[in-house]
Design an enzyme around this catalytic site. Structure first.
Site, PDB file in Angstrom:
ATOM      1  N   LYS A  83       0.869  -1.180   0.000  1.00 34.51           N
ATOM      2  CA  LYS A  83       0.000   0.000   0.000  1.00 34.51           C
ATOM      3  C   LYS A  83       0.901   1.224   0.000  1.00 34.51           C
ATOM      4  CE  LYS A  83      -3.630   0.013   2.736  1.00 34.51           C
ATOM      5  NZ  LYS A  83      -4.427  -0.135   3.996  1.00 34.51           N
ATOM      6  N   VAL A  84       0.831   1.979  -1.070  1.00 33.36           N
ATOM      7  CA  VAL A  84       1.700   3.141  -1.249  1.00 33.36           C
ATOM      8  C   VAL A  84       0.831   4.401  -1.224  1.00 33.36           C
ATOM      9  CG1 VAL A  84       3.449   4.213  -2.699  1.00 33.36           C
ATOM     10  CG2 VAL A  84       3.194   1.712  -2.698  1.00 33.36           C
TER      11      VAL A  84
END
Length: 210
Positions: A83-84
């Site tokens: 998850k960026v």
């Protein structure tokens, strides 16, 4: 698909038995609620999760985020989805890492960010539906706009920050491909008072093999 949004191993073990929860999403706040070190928590969750396990990057600079993403992949393995955060640097990280590690872009609040996410190679674009409703006025409209933008792309929408079964269903109607929910909400989605009443009527008036 429907995911558990938690970093508690006990909750992961609970939903594993259900058979219809397909993976687990975590974030830094959820990992902080675990009594175990993050590395141990992720190792145990990876062993339990029936599918993908999401880990959110905490570093804020490009090199640090890339290093952290690769470290997460070493711990989680093939179930990894990074998850960026939807930031300028975050999109650069997705473009860099997505050829080797599946990436999602989290905390998207505009359809324009969804467009950048898919160009960067993100597998998923994550919308915080209820939070977007509180901050922008209509989180379901955001999902609908994202769905229009991403219609012909390989990037799928994961709806998070869902506070009721109706909101979860609304996100799917608006175009979300997947949902992630805490354990309490997953339980709430399985029940309805009219369902209970109907089953009671069958039990009182019906006959079967048992």
């Amino acid at each position: 698909m429907i995911y558990l949004d938690s970093a508690l191993v006990s909750e992961a073990k609970t939903v594993e038995k259900w058979g219809w929860v397909k993976g687990i999403t975590t974030n830094p706040t959820l990992l902080a609620k675990s009594d175990l070190p993050p590395e141990t928590t992720l190792e145990q969750l990876a062993a339990i999760s029936p599918g993908e396990l999401y880990y959110q990057l905490m570093a804020t600079d490009f090199q640090g985020m890339v290093a952290e993403g690769r470290k997460a992949f070493e711990i989680i393995g093939e179930k990894t989805v990074l998850k960026v955060p939807a930031t300028a640097v975050g999109f650069q990280v997705v473009a860099h890492l997505s050829p080797e590690i599946p990436c999602s872009v989290t905390a998207i609040y505009s359809a324009a960010q969804a467009a950048v996410a898919t160009e960067a190679g993100a597998k998923y674009a994550i919308a915080y539906v209820n939070r977007a409703t509180r901050l922008l006025g209509d989180g379901l409209a955001l999902v609908q706009e994202m769905a229009t933008i991403l219609q012909d792309s390989p990037t799928e929408i994961l709806a998070a920050s869902l506070k009721s079964p109706a909101e979860a269903a609304g996100a799917l109607i608006a175009g979300a491909d997947h949902l992630t929910l805490p354990l309490e909400m997953l339980n709430a989605m399985t029940t309805h008072n009219l369902s209970e009443q109907t089953i009671d009527e069958f039990a009182q008036k019906g006959r079967g093999l048992s």
